[in-house]
Design a protein around this motif. Structure first.
Motif, short mmCIF file in Angstrom:
data_model
loop_
_atom_site.label_atom_id
_atom_site.label_comp_id
_atom_site.label_asym_id
_atom_site.label_seq_id
_atom_site.Cartn_x
_atom_site.Cartn_y
_atom_site.Cartn_z
N PHE A 188 0.84 -1.19 0.00
CA PHE A 188 0.00 0.00 0.00
C PHE A 188 0.87 1.24 0.00
O PHE A 188 1.92 1.27 0.63
CB PHE A 188 -0.89 0.05 1.26
CG PHE A 188 -1.93 -1.02 1.29
CD1 PHE A 188 -3.14 -0.86 0.66
CD2 PHE A 188 -1.69 -2.21 1.97
CE1 PHE A 188 -4.10 -1.85 0.69
CE2 PHE A 188 -2.64 -3.21 2.01
CZ PHE A 188 -3.85 -3.03 1.36
N ALA A 189 0.45 2.27 -0.68
CA ALA A 189 1.10 3.56 -0.65
C ALA A 189 0.17 4.50 0.11
O ALA A 189 -0.98 4.70 -0.29
CB ALA A 189 1.36 4.08 -2.05
N PHE A 190 0.65 5.06 1.21
CA PHE A 190 -0.18 5.93 2.04
C PHE A 190 0.15 7.39 1.79
O PHE A 190 1.28 7.73 1.46
CB PHE A 190 0.04 5.62 3.53
CG PHE A 190 -0.42 4.25 3.92
CD1 PHE A 190 -1.77 3.98 4.07
CD2 PHE A 190 0.49 3.23 4.13
CE1 PHE A 190 -2.21 2.72 4.42
CE2 PHE A 190 0.06 1.96 4.47
CZ PHE A 190 -1.29 1.71 4.62
N ALA A 235 2.70 10.05 6.63
CA ALA A 235 3.99 9.53 7.04
C ALA A 235 3.82 8.19 7.75
O ALA A 235 2.83 7.97 8.45
CB ALA A 235 4.68 10.52 7.97
N TYR A 236 4.79 7.30 7.57
CA TYR A 236 4.70 5.99 8.21
C TYR A 236 4.62 6.14 9.73
O TYR A 236 3.88 5.40 10.38
CB TYR A 236 5.90 5.11 7.83
CG TYR A 236 5.85 3.79 8.55
CD1 TYR A 236 4.99 2.79 8.11
CD2 TYR A 236 6.60 3.57 9.70
CE1 TYR A 236 4.89 1.58 8.78
CE2 TYR A 236 6.51 2.36 10.38
CZ TYR A 236 5.66 1.38 9.92
OH TYR A 236 5.55 0.20 10.60
N ALA A 237 5.32 7.11 10.29
CA ALA A 237 5.32 7.30 11.75
C ALA A 237 3.90 7.56 12.26
O ALA A 237 3.50 7.04 13.30
CB ALA A 237 6.24 8.45 12.14
N LYS A 238 3.11 8.33 11.51
CA LYS A 238 1.73 8.60 11.92
C LYS A 238 0.90 7.31 11.85
O LYS A 238 0.14 7.01 12.76
CB LYS A 238 1.11 9.67 11.03
CG LYS A 238 -0.34 9.98 11.40
CD LYS A 238 -0.88 11.10 10.56
CE LYS A 238 -2.30 11.48 10.82
NZ LYS A 238 -3.11 10.75 11.68
N GLN A 242 -4.64 1.74 11.78
CA GLN A 242 -4.15 0.41 11.43
C GLN A 242 -5.30 -0.60 11.40
O GLN A 242 -5.42 -1.39 10.47
CB GLN A 242 -3.10 -0.06 12.44
CG GLN A 242 -1.82 0.73 12.39
CD GLN A 242 -0.89 0.33 13.51
OE1 GLN A 242 -0.90 -0.80 13.98
NE2 GLN A 242 -0.06 1.26 13.94
N GLY A 243 -6.15 -0.57 12.42
CA GLY A 243 -7.29 -1.47 12.48
C GLY A 243 -8.25 -1.26 11.32
O GLY A 243 -8.75 -2.23 10.73
N LEU A 302 7.99 -3.25 5.17
CA LEU A 302 9.07 -3.60 4.27
C LEU A 302 10.25 -2.68 4.53
O LEU A 302 10.08 -1.46 4.64
CB LEU A 302 8.64 -3.45 2.81
CG LEU A 302 7.65 -4.48 2.30
CD1 LEU A 302 7.22 -4.11 0.88
CD2 LEU A 302 8.25 -5.86 2.32
N GLN A 303 11.42 -3.26 4.65
CA GLN A 303 12.64 -2.47 4.81
C GLN A 303 13.61 -2.85 3.72
O GLN A 303 13.64 -4.01 3.30
CB GLN A 303 13.28 -2.71 6.18
CG GLN A 303 12.46 -2.15 7.32
CD GLN A 303 13.20 -2.28 8.63
OE1 GLN A 303 14.03 -3.15 8.81
NE2 GLN A 303 12.89 -1.40 9.56
#
Length: 130
Positions: A71-73, A76-79, A87-88, A110-111
């Motif tokens: 998925f592309a959000f 920011a990933y941190a948020k 997330q739910g 993914l890293q």
């Protein structure tokens, strides 16, 4: 032409005469080739929801045990990582659209692959699940 309330487009007024379904519903014709069928929220047993075609389909002949979706959000990933409600919601929506049990859907990050000796990112390496 007037369509049944469960259809987005149709070939007639009945609930089994849908040719296109509204969002989060899938066309479930008697035979794959049939252009008409009812729109359903979840596909019948032994079928799966195919989002690109918005139709219920038979699973592939070869069993698929695991697959990953990326998925592309627009945040920011941190948020995302700090918002359990978000997330739910994403996991619930993913399970719903794919016709899976919520217990079958998991989130992974993914890293970029790294060189074990130096710790530097490998530009051509495959991403790794964490």
């Amino acid at each position: 032409r007037k369509c049944h309330s469960s259809c987005a487009q149709c070939s007639g007024p009945g609930p089994t005469q849908c040719t296109l379904c509204p969002a989060l519903r899938f066309l479930s014709p008697e035979a794959w080739e049939s252009p008409n069928g009812p729109c359903v929220f979840s596909c019948p047993t032994d079928m799966f929801a195919h989002p690109p075609s918005r139709r219920c389909r038979k699973p592939p002949a070869a069993p698929v045990k695991t697959f990953y979706m990326r998925f592309a959000f627009r945040t920011a990933y941190a948020k995302f990582a700090s918002d359990a409600r978000l997330q739910g919601s994403i996991l619930n929506a993913t399970a719903f659209v794919l016709g899976l049990a919520l217990s079958d859907v998991r989130a992974y990050k993914l890293q970029q692959a790294t060189d074990e000796a130096t710790g530097h990112s490998l530009p051509d390496g495959p991403p790794q699940l964490t």
